[in-house]
Design a protein around this motif. Structure first.
Motif, mmCIF file in Angstrom:
data_model
loop_
_atom_site.group_PDB
_atom_site.id
_atom_site.type_symbol
_atom_site.label_atom_id
_atom_site.label_comp_id
_atom_site.label_asym_id
_atom_site.label_seq_id
_atom_site.Cartn_x
_atom_site.Cartn_y
_atom_site.Cartn_z
ATOM 1 N N ARG A 54 11.899 65.280 36.730
ATOM 2 C CA ARG A 54 13.308 66.307 37.565
ATOM 3 C C ARG A 54 13.804 66.236 36.958
ATOM 4 N NH1 ARG A 54 9.423 65.078 42.868
ATOM 5 N NH2 ARG A 54 8.872 66.873 42.156
ATOM 6 N N GLY A 55 14.674 64.428 37.049
ATOM 7 C CA GLY A 55 16.082 64.523 37.163
ATOM 8 C C GLY A 55 16.436 65.019 34.978
ATOM 9 N N ILE A 56 15.140 65.035 34.780
ATOM 10 C CA ILE A 56 15.304 65.289 33.342
ATOM 11 C C ILE A 56 15.447 66.769 32.538
ATOM 12 C CG2 ILE A 56 14.163 64.923 30.312
ATOM 13 C CD1 ILE A 56 12.831 62.421 31.591
ATOM 14 N N VAL A 57 14.597 67.490 33.930
ATOM 15 C CA VAL A 57 14.330 69.333 34.221
ATOM 16 C C VAL A 57 16.086 69.379 34.334
ATOM 17 C CG1 VAL A 57 13.795 70.996 34.966
ATOM 18 C CG2 VAL A 57 11.972 69.178 34.212
ATOM 19 N N LEU A 58 16.870 68.786 35.096
ATOM 20 C CA LEU A 58 17.794 68.665 35.376
ATOM 21 C C LEU A 58 19.429 68.968 34.479
ATOM 22 C CD1 LEU A 58 20.426 70.226 37.771
ATOM 23 C CD2 LEU A 58 20.200 67.447 38.361
ATOM 24 N N GLN A 59 19.028 68.047 33.812
ATOM 25 C CA GLN A 59 19.508 67.894 32.459
ATOM 26 C C GLN A 59 19.584 68.901 31.885
ATOM 27 O OE1 GLN A 59 18.741 63.858 32.085
ATOM 28 N NE2 GLN A 59 20.784 63.252 32.844
ATOM 29 N N SER A 60 18.028 69.033 31.417
ATOM 30 C CA SER A 60 18.028 70.061 30.742
ATOM 31 C C SER A 60 18.338 71.384 31.064
ATOM 32 C CB SER A 60 16.703 70.222 30.055
ATOM 33 O OG SER A 60 16.092 68.463 29.644
ATOM 34 N N LEU A 61 18.235 72.261 32.280
ATOM 35 C CA LEU A 61 18.800 73.124 32.388
ATOM 36 C C LEU A 61 20.402 73.602 32.620
ATOM 37 C CD1 LEU A 61 15.796 73.976 35.451
ATOM 38 C CD2 LEU A 61 16.211 74.971 33.387
ATOM 39 N N ASN B 45 21.239 74.923 39.066
ATOM 40 C CA ASN B 45 19.898 74.369 38.579
ATOM 41 C C ASN B 45 19.043 73.154 39.713
ATOM 42 O OD1 ASN B 45 19.761 75.146 36.222
ATOM 43 N ND2 ASN B 45 21.771 74.598 35.793
ATOM 44 N N ILE B 46 19.793 72.767 40.477
ATOM 45 C CA ILE B 46 19.047 71.968 41.306
ATOM 46 C C ILE B 46 18.626 73.030 42.459
ATOM 47 C CG2 ILE B 46 19.008 71.056 43.916
ATOM 48 C CD1 ILE B 46 21.355 68.912 41.826
ATOM 49 N N LEU B 47 19.229 74.191 42.861
ATOM 50 C CA LEU B 47 19.111 74.697 43.523
ATOM 51 C C LEU B 47 17.541 75.688 42.510
ATOM 52 C CD1 LEU B 47 21.499 76.777 45.519
ATOM 53 C CD2 LEU B 47 20.056 75.283 46.731
ATOM 54 N N ARG B 48 17.582 75.497 41.586
ATOM 55 C CA ARG B 48 16.100 76.490 40.773
ATOM 56 C C ARG B 48 15.570 76.070 40.630
ATOM 57 N NH1 ARG B 48 20.542 78.945 35.796
ATOM 58 N NH2 ARG B 48 20.981 80.526 36.986
#
Length: 148
Positions: free
Chosen positions: A8-15, A84-87
């Protein structure tokens, strides 16, 4: 389960990067780079890809949920990291397999992302918005069960 938190952290950084550049960069390349850099030892990288794909596929609907649930905050005015956290959280609440990611886990994970990556009040904001959405979902589910 710690690997999913890392995903999830990696996804957040990417988004975040994708959103920062106004979606004019290749998100797939960003995710691949971030997975190699930060998640080389992740044992289920498909989990990160599932979230990325789900957020992108459902982005318009997810942003409408944000608009409805945080009416005082136009999506474009929400800090990029919080948006992006909300997304991610909304994707997991609405679209993820509930057996794999229960609602409360989705909310807790989003709050943890906000604590780790967001500003001073991010976790409260994320908790408030996702809490409102969760309560609406519970009400809808209860109403649907009563109709049966």
């Amino acid at each position: 389960m710690a690997t999913r938190h890392l995903c999830r952290g990696i996804v957040l950084q990417s988004l975040y990067e994708w959103d920062f550049y106004e979606k004019k960069v290749d998100l797939e390349k960003i995710v691949e780079r971030n997975m190699q850099t930060f998640g080389a030892d992740v044992d289920e990288p498909q989990f990160a890809w599932k979230i990325v794909g789900g957020v992108v596929t459902n982005l318009k609907e997810i942003d409408k949920v944000i608009e409805r649930s945080a009416p005082d905050w136009p999506v474009s005015q929400i800090a990029i990291v919080d948006r992006n956290i909300l997304r991610i959280g909304i994707y997991e609440l609405f679209y993820a397999d509930k057996e794999e990611v229960p609602h409360k886990v989705a909310i807790n994970e989003a709050i943890e992302l906000a604590k780790n990556f967001g500003g001073q009040n991010s976790s409260k904001f994320i908790n408030g918005v996702l809490g409102t959405i969760y309560n609406e979902l519970k009400t809808q589910n209860h109403t649907e069960e009563n109709r049966k």
